[in-house]
Write an enzyme that holds these catalytic residues in place. Sequence first.
Site, PDB file in Angstrom:
ATOM      1  CB  CYS A   1      20.607  38.277 -11.296  1.00  0.00           C
ATOM      2  SG  CYS A   1      21.424  38.657  -9.729  1.00  0.00           S
TER       3      CYS A   1
ATOM      4  CB  CYS B   1      23.701  36.344 -10.233  1.00  0.00           C
ATOM      5  SG  CYS B   1      22.557  35.848  -8.937  1.00  0.00           S
TER       6      CYS B   1
END
EC number: 1.8.3.2
Length: 697
Positions: A93, A90
């Site tokens: 992230c 991600c």
Amino acid sequence: MAAAGAAVARSPGVGARPAPGARRSPPRAARLPRLLVLLAAAAAGPGAGGAARLYRAGEDAVWVLDSGSVRGATANSSAAWLVQFYSSWCGHCIGYAPTWRALAGDVRDWASAIRVAALDCMEEKNQAVCHDYDIHFYPTFRYFKAFTKEFTTGENFKGPDRELRTVRQTMIDFLQNHTEGSRPPACPPLDPIQPSDVLSLLDNHGSHYVAIVFESNSSYLGREVILDLIPYEGIVVVRALDGDKAFLEKLGVSSVPACYLIYPNGSHGLINVVKPLRAFFSSYLKSLPDVRKKSLSLPEKPNKEENSEVVVWREFDKSKLYTADLESGLHYLLRVELAAHKSLAGAELKTLKDFVTVLAKLFPGRPPVRKLLETLQEWLASLPLDRIPYNAVLDLVNNKMRISGIFLTNHIKWVGCQGTRSELRGYPCSLWKLFHTLTVEASTHPDALVGTGFEDDPQAVLQTMRRYIHTFFGCKECGEHFEEMAKESMDSVKTPDQAILWLWKKHNVVNGRLAGHLSEDPRFPKLQWPTPDLCPACHEEIKGLASWDEGHVLTFLKQHYTRDNLLDTYSADQGDSGEGGALARGEEEEKRLAPPEMSRGERDAQSVRPPSALGPRPALPDSLHHSLDVKLQDPDGPGVHKEVGGAAPFLGVDFSSLDMSLCVVLYVASSLFLMVMYFFFRVRSRRWKVKHHHPAV
């Protein structure tokens, strides 16, 4: 995606991602009667494509958890926990990782009261536990109170933003929300003391220092200093508010924040620091004579060999598409991303049906994969239910019935989407490729969607993928970015060719936004695509300004994202699919994905199967639809387990106890019916004989 946005790498690649990944294995729902069962396709399982690590135990202050440690760490712990559930594919992230590492380092001294941890849902071993904790999007932040004995999924982070200071302050709020009996033993009192308590401290000095931080009611500085001094002995830190101005004047406190220090010998007074900041106060107090640091447990550094990560590089031609990328993406999509949803109903189910329909009609891959998608689409279309358990979908994808000619790889193997590190590119890249391919197929094969309800809608493919991203894509932040772009201009698409160009433009918008982002692979920078070396005619210059020739771009995209440009190099072998090989791999994968506390028998007893299809659109009798409804209407409810027993093998066929019960009931009912009919006609026959009997003269 642009959504994959935050994790997207340049096209033809896209971005970063996993896995889990992730596959989070959901609890198995109840089995359907055998006569209803249809199972389809190839091996199961999530493939993470390597254990990516945004946080490294022993090197970062972050406590790195996994499926084997998260419950033990957070259950009945003497410290509270703040856990970030993330996926290392991600992009958001990846971009947030420095903040999280900085936060963990900033509050390192608070570890005996509250700990900052992270768990990577991309790693295959963590996928089931991420499902258990109900993780749908990344990153997800959860607080776990100290001394929690029962299993809990934690409390969601409620801060207005995710800036370091905000998260640190919400950690303090969370600690203060503990009851007196459940507060971590190492956490000192954080509530302010009264002026009378201050006077008591001045009168009754002990053998240690006492620091009193005076501050305003809205300030967190005093509580931060208190927690900073947890691992130090020889000093006690408390806080007091500035409400009583007269009292502060007596102590010589003219402004706040200020720190008043009581020495072991009884003397006291204000301390002088250059700036009234947390770091200055904490540093001063830690440096006092006879103030020493206690031993404090920190994350252990794992064995170096265990922490090593080997990336196997596969040479590829960037002008080609690779079947391995598309099939790996489908594997992750069907077995991992959908697994975050225990059951599918309403808009979710409608989104899945539409997305699978588009895939079944337009996916350009190998025939066994297309057959799997067609089977899944036909089964979903035949269901009269408004709710189904995800496990029913999974069982079909895993081909439990060993249907010949159906296959889908059960592991990840990136080729054109591989990154220099396992958390870079990967799944979002494959999703971009898949979406581009679907728009091109819809334009070049318009008859493919005839009969689906999408044939006259040039936005059909875009809107379907938009709803999929919004509903199922794990990176929530990425999905929000994509939704913003869709709201802005997707309605302007009037032809299938415009749909191709719309997606291409938005992909380049994402690449531009993420250029230089931490999710960018240095070997595959996020450039405006196609690059001049791939399509020289696509680039032109107007009045000294670089521009696109969209006519040539459209031609290039139709050539690049076509089935004729697909290479099967590195694709999974499908020679043992269908009649046993796929099933065996699927069962093996399910063993890895099922929660560790579940036995094989329990998994089998909870297995929900799709109904068997004898034709392209199986027409199930009403009675069977009713049985399906009974089985699927509450896949996670307690009634399911009461209804279903263990499997009873019969002549090599795996009938459930419900199947056998139905057979017995039908047999008894048939016998009773025959007996009733026999006696009915027997009595009627006797009456007829009596009525028409003529005695002899």
